[in-house]
Write an enzyme that holds these catalytic residues in place. Sequence first.
Site, short mmCIF file in Angstrom:
data_model
loop_
_atom_site.label_atom_id
_atom_site.label_comp_id
_atom_site.label_asym_id
_atom_site.label_seq_id
_atom_site.Cartn_x
_atom_site.Cartn_y
_atom_site.Cartn_z
N ARG A 129 -0.99 -1.88 6.67
CA ARG A 129 -0.62 -1.97 5.25
C ARG A 129 -1.52 -1.02 4.48
NH1 ARG A 129 -2.05 -7.18 2.76
NH2 ARG A 129 -3.60 -5.95 1.68
N GLU A 146 -7.11 1.30 0.20
CA GLU A 146 -7.58 1.20 1.58
C GLU A 146 -6.38 1.10 2.50
OE1 GLU A 146 -9.22 -2.32 3.24
OE2 GLU A 146 -7.99 -3.66 2.05
N ASN A 148 -5.19 -1.06 5.88
CA ASN A 148 -5.52 -2.20 6.75
C ASN A 148 -4.88 -1.99 8.11
OD1 ASN A 148 -6.76 -4.17 4.68
ND2 ASN A 148 -4.87 -3.51 3.71
N SER A 153 -1.82 -8.86 5.87
CA SER A 153 -1.12 -10.11 5.60
C SER A 153 -0.12 -10.01 4.45
CB SER A 153 -2.14 -11.21 5.32
OG SER A 153 -2.92 -10.84 4.22
N LYS A 310 -13.72 1.30 6.45
CA LYS A 310 -13.87 2.06 5.21
C LYS A 310 -14.55 3.40 5.49
CE LYS A 310 -12.79 -1.68 2.47
NZ LYS A 310 -12.19 -2.56 3.46
N LYS A 368 -18.58 0.16 -1.40
CA LYS A 368 -17.93 -0.70 -0.41
C LYS A 368 -18.68 -0.75 0.92
CE LYS A 368 -13.21 0.20 -1.96
NZ LYS A 368 -11.82 0.42 -1.50
N GLU A 372 -13.71 -6.53 5.45
CA GLU A 372 -12.33 -6.76 5.03
C GLU A 372 -12.24 -8.14 4.41
OE1 GLU A 372 -10.06 -4.41 5.48
OE2 GLU A 372 -11.46 -3.17 6.60
N GLY A 373 -11.17 -8.36 3.70
CA GLY A 373 -10.88 -9.72 3.26
C GLY A 373 -11.26 -10.00 1.82
N ARG A 455 0.61 -7.32 -5.30
CA ARG A 455 -0.39 -8.33 -5.59
C ARG A 455 -0.93 -8.00 -6.96
NH1 ARG A 455 -5.10 -8.09 -1.39
NH2 ARG A 455 -4.35 -5.98 -1.65
#
Length: 480
Positions: A129, A146, A148, A153, A310, A368, A372-373, A455
């Site tokens: 993604r 970024e 993924n 998800s 990253k 950064k 992740e998350g 999102r």
Amino acid sequence: MTGTPVLEPCVPLPIAERTLIDVTEKAKDWAIMHGAAMRSKTNFSSDALNFAPFILMPSSFPRKEFEKAKNLQTIINQLMHNVAHDEEFLTTTLAETVKVDEFTANLFNVYKKVLANGFGQAYSLGLLRSDYLAHMFEDNSVKQVEINTIASSFGGISTHMMPLQSFVMSELGHADKIKNMPENTALSGLCGGMIKAWEVYAQPKAVILFVIEDVSYNICDQRFHEFYIREQRPDIKVLRRTLTQVHKEGKLGPNKELLLGEYEVAVIYFRAGYEPLHYHSQDEWDARYMMECSRAIKCPSIHYHLAGTKKVQQALAQPEMLERFISDPEKIKAVGQIFTGLYSLDDSEAGNASYEMALKEPERFVLKPQREGGGNNVYGADIPDALRKMSRVERAAWILMDLIQPPISKGYMIRPGGKSPPEVVDLVSELGIFGVILGDVDNVICNYQAGHMLRTKLSTANEGGVAAGLGALDSPYLLD
Ligand SMILES: Nc1ncnc2c1ncn2[C@@H]1O[C@H](COP(=O)(O)OP(=O)(O)O)[C@@H](O)[C@H]1O
Ligand SMILES: [Mg+2]
């Protein structure tokens, strides 16, 4: 954010109070009844669901930029595939980072050990993604936040957002506008990748393993994948196991088959394993290593996971770097345009210059780590303090990125326990484009773009993680 441009909303706001209360109640029930839902963190019960936070009506997003991001995805898929298979590039790029970042070092160790012992499986499955914000200072053109490569998800729930919001639009008498809301094929596309990988493994009795967290709050999203696979292919079973359980129950067979009790695993889909807390002890690392050694097709395999760090993203954004991975100059140009400034903080001349730049004008940047998350970045005014606390060497665990400044849209954010009626708030949206790629170093069997997610967070929040409780699920209303 004074002076930030505001995108035109899909319908005039505000909505009359009585109508708003009625439609919100209906939309919440629609969400729960269709699985646009999550487990509550504050009031957890594995027997109950809350609706997932959502935006009542679709948020405006520039059509041209949406299409651009979609059209780029197959190039990005191939790029990540090539990066993942470039041992020298991964090793050099991560060299300084692994000295100071323990988690990346652990992942890298797994990679090195597998390289030394030989990969049990040449094929990898990427369910990627690529995330974007529109940048208002460049005509709202999309800039990559970024990429993924693990546990990408919301493909499941996001697929239900357009139907949820078109229900709302119809309820409000705006069914004519549904034509500006793009269909979303994320779920079928992502599951199609897993099914294809299962077929490549060619063992009719083998199962697909979902590696999960100890507690899955985002359960519906995961179950949508599981149930869709079963619906399409009644012959394919999905097992769910934590890393700890894989360590206890799993072993390798004589031909490096991953065996879990009576089952042989064809495909491993990681929905966990991307953050340090998922590894309680060496056991979980041993389980990860065992899976990497196995014949099962991993989504992602360890090199794909490393390609999604990253640090690698930062390295790819350096001038001429794309030429190593993409041959077509037009494609290089197109991908280059979605990168914003990304800077190394290694102890080098360039790294020290970026350090000074960040101290001088921190409000221009995001800092950064290799995580992740959500919830790990440092923003603006907090950057100097954070940087000063690090030694020169420790800075190599971080990268610096230009702050992308998206335009604002207006809408209603609906969250469990939220105010009724909801208020019109300022929002910003992050677009995620899903991609699927399956192949080995020389052969790509499939490479396609697979739906999207939107999102949306309050414009005042730095981050908008839905699972973290700051963002809400949404779908785009495309503006010409
Ligand atoms: N360069 C940036 N400009 C503006 N916001 C950013 C930028 N980078 C990250 N963010 C915000 O922080 C969130 C988390 O950052 P991200 O790089 O996606 O890390 P994670 O792996 O934790 O998801 C993003 O979803 C976005 O809202
Ligand atoms: Mg992110």
